[in-house]
Design a protein around this motif. Structure first.
Motif, short mmCIF file in Angstrom:
data_model
loop_
_atom_site.label_atom_id
_atom_site.label_comp_id
_atom_site.label_asym_id
_atom_site.label_seq_id
_atom_site.Cartn_x
_atom_site.Cartn_y
_atom_site.Cartn_z
N ALA A 229 68.16 55.29 76.73
CA ALA A 229 66.96 55.92 76.14
C ALA A 229 66.25 54.85 75.09
N ARG A 230 67.49 54.39 74.06
CA ARG A 230 66.89 53.78 72.77
C ARG A 230 66.37 52.46 73.53
N GLU A 231 67.18 52.00 74.40
CA GLU A 231 66.73 50.81 75.24
C GLU A 231 65.27 50.85 75.58
N LYS A 232 64.86 52.00 76.58
CA LYS A 232 63.64 52.16 77.12
C LYS A 232 62.53 52.40 75.88
N LYS A 233 62.99 53.21 74.71
CA LYS A 233 62.00 53.32 73.67
C LYS A 233 61.84 52.07 72.97
N ALA A 234 62.75 51.14 72.85
CA ALA A 234 62.56 50.05 72.10
C ALA A 234 61.46 49.15 72.98
N LYS B 75 57.78 47.38 72.12
CA LYS B 75 57.43 46.20 72.34
C LYS B 75 56.04 46.13 73.28
N ILE B 76 55.94 46.70 74.16
CA ILE B 76 54.98 46.72 74.79
C ILE B 76 53.42 47.09 74.21
N VAL B 77 53.73 47.95 73.49
CA VAL B 77 52.51 48.71 72.74
C VAL B 77 51.91 47.87 71.66
#
Length: 50
Positions: free
Chosen positions: A38-43, A47-49
């Motif tokens: 979950a932390r990796e997906k949030k990171a 980055k994309i935003v």
């Protein structure tokens, strides 16, 4: 009689507790993995935003 009881408990308690501790270990490991993912997906989303 007392010695036999102590020996029986010394043998039986680990046999009873080991499977429970093993399942608990697996559950904790799964939760840790889920939190890391979950932390990796949030990171990645940050980055994309940004």
């Amino acid at each position: 009689m007392q010695t036999e009881l102590i020996i029986a408990l010394a043998v039986a308690i680990p046999l009873i507790l080991f499977p429970a501790a093993f399942v608990w270990y697996l559950n904790i490991g799964g939760m840790v993995r889920a939190v890391r993912q979950a932390r990796e997906k949030k990171a990645e989303a940050a980055k994309i935003v940004a």
